[in-house]
Design a protein around this motif. Sequence first.
Motif, mmCIF file in Angstrom:
data_model
loop_
_atom_site.group_PDB
_atom_site.id
_atom_site.type_symbol
_atom_site.label_atom_id
_atom_site.label_comp_id
_atom_site.label_asym_id
_atom_site.label_seq_id
_atom_site.Cartn_x
_atom_site.Cartn_y
_atom_site.Cartn_z
ATOM 1 N N GLY A 1 -0.232 1.378 10.429
ATOM 2 C CA GLY A 1 -1.168 1.766 11.585
ATOM 3 C C GLY A 1 -1.662 3.158 11.184
ATOM 4 O O GLY A 1 -2.829 3.636 11.889
ATOM 5 N N LYS A 2 -1.645 3.735 10.111
ATOM 6 C CA LYS A 2 -2.165 4.827 9.637
ATOM 7 C C LYS A 2 -3.011 4.998 8.429
ATOM 8 O O LYS A 2 -4.104 5.607 8.288
ATOM 9 N N MET A 3 -2.928 3.654 7.653
ATOM 10 C CA MET A 3 -3.923 3.254 6.406
ATOM 11 C C MET A 3 -5.023 2.339 6.765
ATOM 12 O O MET A 3 -4.774 1.451 7.342
ATOM 13 N N GLU B 1 2.736 0.423 2.792
ATOM 14 C CA GLU B 1 4.174 0.733 2.709
ATOM 15 C C GLU B 1 4.598 1.996 2.695
ATOM 16 O O GLU B 1 5.439 2.553 3.550
ATOM 17 N N LYS B 2 3.890 2.722 2.235
ATOM 18 C CA LYS B 2 4.018 4.233 1.790
ATOM 19 C C LYS B 2 3.384 5.172 3.047
ATOM 20 O O LYS B 2 4.046 5.955 3.744
ATOM 21 N N LYS C 1 -6.066 -5.487 -8.865
ATOM 22 C CA LYS C 1 -5.386 -3.931 -8.664
ATOM 23 C C LYS C 1 -5.449 -3.348 -7.410
ATOM 24 O O LYS C 1 -4.670 -2.975 -6.812
ATOM 25 N N MET C 2 -6.644 -3.627 -6.542
ATOM 26 C CA MET C 2 -6.825 -3.279 -5.331
ATOM 27 C C MET C 2 -5.742 -3.993 -4.476
ATOM 28 O O MET C 2 -5.170 -3.201 -3.611
ATOM 29 N N LYS C 3 -5.346 -5.085 -4.491
ATOM 30 C CA LYS C 3 -4.379 -5.873 -3.651
ATOM 31 C C LYS C 3 -2.983 -5.193 -3.873
ATOM 32 O O LYS C 3 -2.239 -4.800 -2.950
ATOM 33 N N GLU C 4 -2.738 -4.892 -5.198
ATOM 34 C CA GLU C 4 -1.508 -4.346 -5.577
ATOM 35 C C GLU C 4 -1.258 -2.781 -5.007
ATOM 36 O O GLU C 4 -0.249 -2.311 -4.406
ATOM 37 N N SER C 5 -2.374 -2.058 -5.264
ATOM 38 C CA SER C 5 -2.428 -0.728 -4.463
ATOM 39 C C SER C 5 -2.298 -0.723 -3.053
ATOM 40 O O SER C 5 -1.714 0.175 -2.453
ATOM 41 N N TYR C 6 -3.170 -1.599 -2.544
ATOM 42 C CA TYR C 6 -3.247 -1.807 -1.110
ATOM 43 C C TYR C 6 -2.019 -2.105 -0.601
ATOM 44 O O TYR C 6 -1.439 -1.329 0.563
ATOM 45 N N THR C 7 -1.179 -2.852 -1.144
ATOM 46 C CA THR C 7 0.290 -3.039 -0.499
ATOM 47 C C THR C 7 1.390 -2.009 -0.533
ATOM 48 O O THR C 7 2.000 -1.796 0.229
#
Length: 860
Positions: free
Chosen positions: A501-503, A496-497, A486-492
């Motif tokens: 460079g900001k996250m 994008e959102k 779930k972390m990988k999915e949320s991270y990706t």
Amino acid sequence: MTGTVRFFLLVVALLLPGLTEIQPQIVFREPESLVTQPSALDYLEKSELRTKIILNGGWKFSSSGDDFTTVQVPSAFNRPGEYIFEKEFQLSKSDINSSTFQLHFLGLNYSAEISVNSFVIYKHGGGEYPFSLSLARDLLHYEKPNIISIKVSTRLDSRNTLPFRQRFLNPLPAFGIFRDVYLLQSPQVYINRNYFRYKVSSDGKKVSTVSGVKISNFTFQKDSLISGDQFTVKVGFQNLVTGEMTEVTSGAVTVGRGKEANITIPADIVNPRLWTPAQPDRYQIRYQLFNGPVLVDEYSRPYSFFHLAGTDDGMQLNGQPFVLQGVTYIPSSSGASGLPGYADFESDLRIIKETGFNAVRIPMMLPHPYILDACERLGLLVFAELPLNAVPSDLLGEQNYRNRARNYLNQYIRGYSGYGAIAAVGFGTGYIGDQAGVSEFFAELSSVTEKGTNWLTYASFIPADIVYPEGLDFYGVEFTGMPLEKMKESYTMLQEKLGKGKMFVSEAGYLANLRGASGYINPNSFEAQAKYFQDVLTFFETGSHSGWFLHTMFDYRASYSSIVSGYNSEKLINYGILGESRKKETRLAYKVILAKMLNLERVTIPIGISHTDSPMEFIIAGLLMALLTGLMVNSGRKFREEALRALMRPYNFFSDVRDHRMISGMQTFILALISAGILSIVLMSLLYNLKDSILFEKFLLSFSSENIINMMSYLTRHPLQGMLVMTLLLLVKFLVITISIRLFSSFVMNKVYLSHAYYITIWSFIPVLLLIPVTIVLYQFIHENEFALYIYIALGLFFLWILLRILKGVYVIYDTNPVKVYGYGFLLLLSAVAAVIFYYQINDAAFFFIMRAFAESRVV
């Protein structure tokens, strides 16, 4: 899961007013060694013309203002209240006449009223940040000792203090005067730096600096070294590696006696040696004040220059691609009850650096200045932050709260802006991106930060596919406790959102609180923690990432015994890569991370044998209740008939009670024990199922009672003791209901005896016997999330049935209109619930924090 626990939470809330706060005994925690030599504080500043007078050591202490004992300062304790600290110091007549004095505190907690020789000179509004204040010459004595008196208030509240009383997994607070205190003796004319800002050119070949300097002239008597009121300031930047010096001198400034002047001094450093974690080059910045050719005052302190920025593809440090590879660091002592000192900080940070990390994030607390200096010296970027966590939207929208946060940040900047290792300041953790008021809150704090520092800004958010507020340089995302896939999915999705460079990942951690089972197949074991970090770091090795912080380097102690971390008398939070003892051989997670960070041989993690989390206590207790019920049913025909009639024809049964039909008191008492026992199994099954629920813990924290959450933490991990406690509480509840029915009978004409109320109460619970088969398997069914919601609904309806039976019995023995009894009964119950909510809302803003916890659970 989170949506199914609310019924149980509301039941728990009804019990809270009866659990009063018990104040703990004052126990002082002290560092292993005290700073006694002025040279130990040279990391703050060096000067040949200034003298530090150390005030550490024995101070008088009183909790009442009368009976004083001697305690060591620095030291810390964890008890709310108001306390008085006093210290004597001696000054000579010549020192007073020829010098100025500033009183420096590296940290006290929380607020304080500071007096010198019985005159109140300063009121510290609250916060652990360093601060200083000037001592007026006319307040000081030379013919007798001077007395510093500090009235410290350690009370936190739920609306006005930073942090709040509701602190989820926060480290054990250090109340009192818990850092060094010293007097700084300076010349009568002296300088101070108000602010310092710099900018690194795009090609890295020039650093443009601006120093805001204040000159103060408090000449009391004629000084042979000073002629006139014309002064100049020289600022020098010496590279500590090459020895190269860049100097710039201000124009002449007129500062009359008793006056002050503020000047701005720009300076450029050409071909600077910029700081990096691999090569932590530093400069010594020296400020000198001249009166003609005479050096009047001077001091110097170390500083570093670098440029961190986010781009479309990731972060850059000094124009080169850079990935944050950090860990959260919560300073604590390796001893059982000590206060961390300089040696602890140095050792901890060296372990962090040697593990391969290049940054530390210091959440939930304010760092000791020595930590910042050591990080700069060792090559660790610092992400420091305000002690805010999961602030409710209702408070974010209050202008009074925003003003307090802004004032706090101003003081924070004043205390910490002199340390070059700070790359960014965080505005807190646990935010929901689209919560009301958050954009305006961040905008105000960002404006304050931009005016006073070079720091970048960030905040740490709960991961969710929602709109995030603008106005921050970086967005941290908290993945602690989230399953890896779930972390990988949320991270990706968030990359994008928000943009690469900001996250960054503000924390990714895994709780290791399972004892008695090994192997990563068992959740929350040390091996499972090691496997989690191995998989997380493997994921970060692929793709483009700005950076991450693992959570956390060491186990630490909290102010309460956490439910999700597991009850223990030490109140340890078991998120650490290393334990409290810092023994590297004891934690597999450390070996795995070390191997990944330094490209060493892969560490094997044993899979182990699956451990079933199904306490036998519930099964045994359920069988015991079944046996007792069977004995009662077979003890005689009369009990079977009474039980069947009370269950199937309650009106007739309660009418017999009203008409004084003989009912066995002994059987009723045994029925009360069995009913309480069965209900205790049901309640403990529900409670045990909530032992890993963050929502449940935050719900309890909303009432800001450490005693309540300590008790619940104990019960969730000790089912047998919990069932015994619940049985006793339920028997008390039966007694309370009985007495209440008897007392309210004074409002009706019919004569009601205490025995009537007793029989009505106990026999109303006869349906509880039907739950005996349920008690044996209830925990297993609740543990399966797909059944949990339906079980909670069924139990809620079941307890409503019990309530209706009680009210039916009441109107029968009262011999009155049933509509009135039902109406007044529900009105009384709702009034009690409203009173509980009102009490805790007024005192603890509990409703705001409960709604905040539910909002977070919905997002997650």
